[in-house]
Design a protein around this motif. Structure first.
Motif, PDB file in Angstrom:
ATOM      1  N   ARG A 105      74.004  40.622  20.073  1.00  0.00           N
ATOM      2  CA  ARG A 105      74.964  41.331  19.215  1.00  0.00           C
ATOM      3  C   ARG A 105      74.371  41.568  17.828  1.00  0.00           C
ATOM      4  NH1 ARG A 105      79.976  41.488  21.677  1.00  0.00           N
ATOM      5  NH2 ARG A 105      80.143  39.941  23.322  1.00  0.00           N
ATOM      6  N   ALA A 106      73.768  40.514  17.270  1.00  0.00           N
ATOM      7  CA  ALA A 106      73.224  40.617  15.902  1.00  0.00           C
ATOM      8  C   ALA A 106      72.158  41.713  15.830  1.00  0.00           C
ATOM      9  CB  ALA A 106      72.645  39.278  15.475  1.00  0.00           C
ATOM     10  N   LYS A 107      71.381  41.861  16.893  1.00  0.00           N
ATOM     11  CA  LYS A 107      70.278  42.825  16.877  1.00  0.00           C
ATOM     12  C   LYS A 107      70.681  44.178  17.466  1.00  0.00           C
ATOM     13  CE  LYS A 107      67.080  38.979  17.669  1.00  0.00           C
ATOM     14  NZ  LYS A 107      66.378  38.760  16.406  1.00  0.00           N
ATOM     15  N   GLY A 108      71.914  44.306  17.942  1.00  0.00           N
ATOM     16  CA  GLY A 108      72.379  45.584  18.501  1.00  0.00           C
ATOM     17  C   GLY A 108      71.629  46.006  19.761  1.00  0.00           C
ATOM     18  N   ILE A 109      71.297  45.030  20.597  1.00  0.00           N
ATOM     19  CA  ILE A 109      70.510  45.314  21.804  1.00  0.00           C
ATOM     20  C   ILE A 109      71.447  45.664  22.961  1.00  0.00           C
ATOM     21  CG2 ILE A 109      68.895  44.303  23.480  1.00  0.00           C
ATOM     22  CD1 ILE A 109      67.859  42.515  21.167  1.00  0.00           C
ATOM     23  N   GLY A 110      71.236  46.827  23.588  1.00  0.00           N
ATOM     24  CA  GLY A 110      72.040  47.234  24.746  1.00  0.00           C
ATOM     25  C   GLY A 110      71.662  46.370  25.941  1.00  0.00           C
ATOM     26  N   THR A 111      72.658  45.886  26.667  1.00  0.00           N
ATOM     27  CA  THR A 111      72.362  44.886  27.711  1.00  0.00           C
ATOM     28  C   THR A 111      73.059  45.202  29.032  1.00  0.00           C
ATOM     29  OG1 THR A 111      72.180  43.231  25.968  1.00  0.00           O
ATOM     30  CG2 THR A 111      72.437  42.402  28.200  1.00  0.00           C
ATOM     31  N   VAL A 112      72.326  44.997  30.127  1.00  0.00           N
ATOM     32  CA  VAL A 112      72.913  45.080  31.469  1.00  0.00           C
ATOM     33  C   VAL A 112      72.552  43.803  32.214  1.00  0.00           C
ATOM     34  CG1 VAL A 112      73.153  46.504  33.539  1.00  0.00           C
ATOM     35  CG2 VAL A 112      72.122  47.466  31.523  1.00  0.00           C
ATOM     36  N   VAL A 113      73.496  43.306  32.987  1.00  0.00           N
ATOM     37  CA  VAL A 113      73.251  42.115  33.797  1.00  0.00           C
ATOM     38  C   VAL A 113      73.163  42.549  35.265  1.00  0.00           C
ATOM     39  CG1 VAL A 113      74.117  39.831  34.457  1.00  0.00           C
ATOM     40  CG2 VAL A 113      74.608  40.747  32.170  1.00  0.00           C
ATOM     41  N   ARG A 176      71.414  23.088  43.487  1.00  0.00           N
ATOM     42  CA  ARG A 176      72.586  22.383  42.966  1.00  0.00           C
ATOM     43  C   ARG A 176      72.762  22.713  41.477  1.00  0.00           C
ATOM     44  NH1 ARG A 176      74.846  18.194  40.697  1.00  0.00           N
ATOM     45  NH2 ARG A 176      72.917  17.778  39.587  1.00  0.00           N
ATOM     46  N   ALA A 177      71.636  22.683  40.745  1.00  0.00           N
ATOM     47  CA  ALA A 177      71.694  23.009  39.302  1.00  0.00           C
ATOM     48  C   ALA A 177      72.208  24.441  39.124  1.00  0.00           C
ATOM     49  CB  ALA A 177      70.311  22.858  38.664  1.00  0.00           C
ATOM     50  N   TYR A 178      71.792  25.327  40.015  1.00  0.00           N
ATOM     51  CA  TYR A 178      72.251  26.719  39.923  1.00  0.00           C
ATOM     52  C   TYR A 178      73.768  26.792  40.111  1.00  0.00           C
ATOM     53  CZ  TYR A 178      73.019  31.603  41.006  1.00  0.00           C
ATOM     54  OH  TYR A 178      73.515  32.883  40.998  1.00  0.00           O
ATOM     55  N   GLU A 179      74.241  26.113  41.157  1.00  0.00           N
ATOM     56  CA  GLU A 179      75.686  26.141  41.449  1.00  0.00           C
ATOM     57  C   GLU A 179      76.504  25.604  40.280  1.00  0.00           C
ATOM     58  OE1 GLU A 179      76.464  28.070  44.627  1.00  0.00           O
ATOM     59  OE2 GLU A 179      78.059  26.924  43.669  1.00  0.00           O
ATOM     60  N   VAL A 180      76.075  24.428  39.793  1.00  0.00           N
ATOM     61  CA  VAL A 180      76.893  23.710  38.813  1.00  0.00           C
ATOM     62  C   VAL A 180      76.747  24.299  37.413  1.00  0.00           C
ATOM     63  CG1 VAL A 180      77.259  21.450  37.715  1.00  0.00           C
ATOM     64  CG2 VAL A 180      76.776  21.593  40.172  1.00  0.00           C
ATOM     65  N   GLN A 181      75.483  24.534  36.981  1.00  0.00           N
ATOM     66  CA  GLN A 181      75.267  24.901  35.583  1.00  0.00           C
ATOM     67  C   GLN A 181      75.119  26.408  35.365  1.00  0.00           C
ATOM     68  OE1 GLN A 181      72.188  21.740  35.667  1.00  0.00           O
ATOM     69  NE2 GLN A 181      72.554  21.680  33.476  1.00  0.00           N
ATOM     70  N   THR A 182      74.599  27.123  36.381  1.00  0.00           N
ATOM     71  CA  THR A 182      74.256  28.526  36.125  1.00  0.00           C
ATOM     72  C   THR A 182      75.333  29.511  36.590  1.00  0.00           C
ATOM     73  OG1 THR A 182      71.932  27.903  36.283  1.00  0.00           O
ATOM     74  CG2 THR A 182      72.422  30.254  36.398  1.00  0.00           C
ATOM     75  N   THR A 183      76.018  29.240  37.715  1.00  0.00           N
ATOM     76  CA  THR A 183      77.010  30.239  38.143  1.00  0.00           C
ATOM     77  C   THR A 183      78.085  30.505  37.067  1.00  0.00           C
ATOM     78  OG1 THR A 183      78.155  28.595  39.461  1.00  0.00           O
ATOM     79  CG2 THR A 183      76.690  30.061  40.657  1.00  0.00           C
ATOM     80  N   LEU A 189      79.357  35.850  30.825  1.00  0.00           N
ATOM     81  CA  LEU A 189      78.827  37.158  30.408  1.00  0.00           C
ATOM     82  C   LEU A 189      79.857  38.260  30.665  1.00  0.00           C
ATOM     83  CD1 LEU A 189      75.141  36.771  31.697  1.00  0.00           C
ATOM     84  CD2 LEU A 189      75.896  36.797  29.311  1.00  0.00           C
ATOM     85  N   LYS A 190      80.545  38.160  31.820  1.00  0.00           N
ATOM     86  CA  LYS A 190      81.574  39.172  32.126  1.00  0.00           C
ATOM     87  C   LYS A 190      82.674  39.123  31.078  1.00  0.00           C
ATOM     88  CE  LYS A 190      81.042  39.435  37.126  1.00  0.00           C
ATOM     89  NZ  LYS A 190      81.468  38.821  38.379  1.00  0.00           N
ATOM     90  N   SER A 191      83.128  37.902  30.769  1.00  0.00           N
ATOM     91  CA  SER A 191      84.259  37.854  29.836  1.00  0.00           C
ATOM     92  C   SER A 191      83.832  38.168  28.405  1.00  0.00           C
ATOM     93  CB  SER A 191      85.033  36.541  29.932  1.00  0.00           C
ATOM     94  OG  SER A 191      84.159  35.483  29.820  1.00  0.00           O
ATOM     95  N   ALA A 192      82.506  38.087  28.134  1.00  0.00           N
ATOM     96  CA  ALA A 192      82.024  38.492  26.805  1.00  0.00           C
ATOM     97  C   ALA A 192      81.853  40.017  26.739  1.00  0.00           C
ATOM     98  CB  ALA A 192      80.706  37.797  26.484  1.00  0.00           C
ATOM     99  N   GLY A 193      82.133  40.698  27.872  1.00  0.00           N
ATOM    100  CA  GLY A 193      82.132  42.166  27.847  1.00  0.00           C
ATOM    101  C   GLY A 193      80.855  42.826  28.358  1.00  0.00           C
ATOM    102  N   TYR A 194      79.915  42.041  28.901  1.00  0.00           N
ATOM    103  CA  TYR A 194      78.667  42.646  29.404  1.00  0.00           C
ATOM    104  C   TYR A 194      78.911  43.327  30.744  1.00  0.00           C
ATOM    105  CZ  TYR A 194      76.268  40.152  25.742  1.00  0.00           C
ATOM    106  OH  TYR A 194      75.871  39.713  24.509  1.00  0.00           O
ATOM    107  N   ARG A 195      78.208  44.452  30.965  1.00  0.00           N
ATOM    108  CA  ARG A 195      78.299  45.143  32.246  1.00  0.00           C
ATOM    109  C   ARG A 195      77.455  44.378  33.258  1.00  0.00           C
ATOM    110  NH1 ARG A 195      81.051  49.077  34.074  1.00  0.00           N
ATOM    111  NH2 ARG A 195      79.522  50.771  34.257  1.00  0.00           N
TER     112      ARG A 195
END
Ligand code: AMP
Length: 225
Positions: A105-113, A176-183, A189-195
């Motif tokens: 946000r600070a740098k105004g970088i356009g982002t897609v996930v 397991r780390a992916y399930e618990v910490q990363t999902t 990101l979705k709720s922060a408004g990223y596509r």
């Protein structure tokens, strides 16, 4: 299109983020930023931090947020990331995503996930056949019955190795780390408004997948991206 861009490649270990990142880097002229690779480089340095990182990676757990965040913060300032950059394996926790969100946000970088979706059974089979060239880093996905004498790099004939964190018990912990910490990062990101776009990445070729991603990026930011 002159806006600086960021592509976040999201997905479990073995979903093809690294392969896609290399193809996209070459097509779009963006920097490829893999936190896994940067951490492996740190391990090779063998200093105190490198040794600590090595111990964590061997177990399949995530490295501390502070360590990874600092690597990424510095890396995105390098000149090759000026046009855009591809994040491969970052952010992996909500804390990392929060910091990244602030920077984007600070740098105004356009982002897609881009969320690469792959069935876990396919992932386990893939990771057990994954080999890497210790000299040039090229990654190979070998069929299960590949003879040892065929397990050599096609670029420099080095004997391929199994990455320490691709050992079966480490793979289980990484998933397991992916399930618990990363999902939860995707929801963040979705709720922060990223596509965020989900892509079926299990049974298709890397070229088909990269074409779909390029189409999505073009749809969001225009053909010159
Ligand atoms: P990768 O090559 O992306 O699968 O990462 C290999 C290992 O590096 C992971 O299992 C973690 O131990 C560590 N790692 C890579 N990226 C991160 C990250 N963003 N946060 C914490 N640990 C990471």
């Amino acid at each position: 299109m002159s806006q600086r861009l960021c592509l976040i490649l999201f997905g479990p270990p073995g979903s093809g983020k690294g392969t896609q990142a290399v193809l996209l880097r070459d097509k779009l002229g963006f920097a490829h930023i893999s936190t896994g690779e940067m951490l492996r480089e740190r391990v090779l340095l063998g200093d105190e931090l490198g040794q600590r990182v090595a111990r964590t990676m061997k177990t399949g757990a995530l490295v501390r947020d502070e360590t990874v965040n600092k690597l990424v913060e510095d890396r995105i300032e390098l000149p090759d990331a000026a046009k855009g950059f591809i994040l491969d394996g970052y952010p992996r926790t909500v804390q990392q995503a929060t910091l990244l969100d602030g920077a984007l946000r600070a740098k105004g970088i356009g982002t897609v996930v881009i969320h690469l979706k792959v069935d876990y059974n396919i992932i386990i089979a893939r990771l057990s056949g994954r080999r890497q060239c210790p000299a040039c880093g090229t990654v190979y996905n070998l069929p299960p019955d590949t003879l040892p004498e065929k397990q050599v790099c096609s670029k420099d004939a080095e004997r391929l190795i199994v990455r320490a964190d691709d050992a079966p018990e480490t793979v289980r912990e990484r998933l397991r780390a992916y399930e618990v910490q990363t999902t939860p990062v995707l929801e963040f990101l979705k709720s922060a408004g990223y596509r965020c776009f989900g892509i079926e990445a299990g049974a298709r070729t890397p070229r088909e997948i990269v074409a779909e991603i390029e189409g999505l990026v073009e749809g969001e930011f225009g053909a010159a991206a």
